[in-house]
Design an enzyme around this catalytic site. Structure first.
Site, PDB file in Angstrom:
ATOM      1  N   HIS A 236       2.160   0.269   5.455  1.00 15.27           N
ATOM      2  CA  HIS A 236       2.713  -0.315   6.683  1.00 15.27           C
ATOM      3  C   HIS A 236       4.169   0.067   6.879  1.00 15.27           C
ATOM      4  CE1 HIS A 236       5.159  -3.450   4.665  1.00 15.27           C
ATOM      5  NE2 HIS A 236       4.171  -3.497   3.778  1.00 15.27           N
TER       6      HIS A 236
ATOM      7  N   CYS B 186       2.318  -4.051  -1.441  1.00 19.99           N
ATOM      8  CA  CYS B 186       1.961  -3.082  -0.414  1.00 19.99           C
ATOM      9  C   CYS B 186       2.921  -1.895  -0.430  1.00 19.99           C
ATOM     10  CB  CYS B 186       1.967  -3.745   0.958  1.00 19.99           C
ATOM     11  SG  CYS B 186       0.655  -4.981   1.153  1.00 19.99           S
TER      12      CYS B 186
END
Length: 223
Positions: A180, A196
């Site tokens: 992301h 992440c």
């Protein structure tokens, strides 16, 4: 006159040589410990942009180590084109291209205790996603608990940034890990996330445009 013309030709040849050298740089001190031929570097692609009505500010890219600027590099791998390889120790993400090349992006990775490795695939992707933190994060950070169910709407302060790619395992289950964007450009090259993989917003927009979700969108995470 002949001497002057010869001198002019020599000057033009030198100019062409210098210009040619400027297209390719050598990064012998790269984390991989090898000489990497850089065919193209996109340092100029981090200016302010408006994306789907959201204003993305310019990134002061010269304050970030040039290794982490988006660039096309030579990349020797057995992985097929379209594969994403996350090199966690060196803080690089490679999108494999044909012909022994790859697009290399600088990334931020998970902090100690939140790192992971293995294989997954990009099951789906979303522009300007809504953020739903996992319940485990809400237990550690009560201030984000309200977003577990209702979610945080898209925007330039959203932790998922401008794009998100959602990783599923071979059983078709959500791993809860994402590739992301992030507004925190200074975290690129560090271990700062909750597991992440984060990229600068301008980079995740570029990666997003290259990826077609599905089982063939393979992701390999190396530790």
């Amino acid at each position: 006159m002949r001497f002057r013309n010869a001198l002019l030709l020599c000057s033009l040849a030198a100019t062409v040589f210098i210009a040619g050298c400027s297209q390719t740089t050598s990064t012998a001190g790269s984390p991989e410990g090898q000489k990497v031929a850089t065919n193209q570097i996109f340092t100029g692609n981090y200016g302010a942009v408006e994306d789907h009505g959201y204003p993305l500010p310019a990134i002061p890219i010269k304050r970030l180590d040039a290794r982490f600027h988006r660039q096309i590099v030579d990349y020797d791998t057995k992985e097929r084109p379209g594969t994403i390889v996350v090199n966690t120790p060196n803080r690089f993400l490679y999108y494999v291209l044909p012909g022994g090349k790859a697009v290399r992006y600088g990334i931020g990775v998970g902090k100690a205790g939140f790192a992971w490795e293995g294989e997954a695939y990009v099951a789906w992707k979303q522009e300007w996603p809504t953020w739903h933190p996992p319940k485990e994060m809400a237990e550690r950070k009560p201030e984000v608990a309200k977003y577990v169910e209702e979610g945080m709407g898209p925007g330039i302060t959203n932790p998922l940034g401008a794009r998100a790619l959602y990783l599923f395992n071979e059983e078709g289950r959500d791993t809860l890990f994402r590739l992301h964007g992030t507004p925190e450009w200074a975290s690129i090259g560090t271990a700062a996330s909750s597991g992440c993989i984060r990229l600068m917003n301008q980079d995740i927009i570029d990666l997003y445009s290259r990826v077609r979700p599905g089982r063939s969108a393979r992701v390999v995470v190396q530790q």
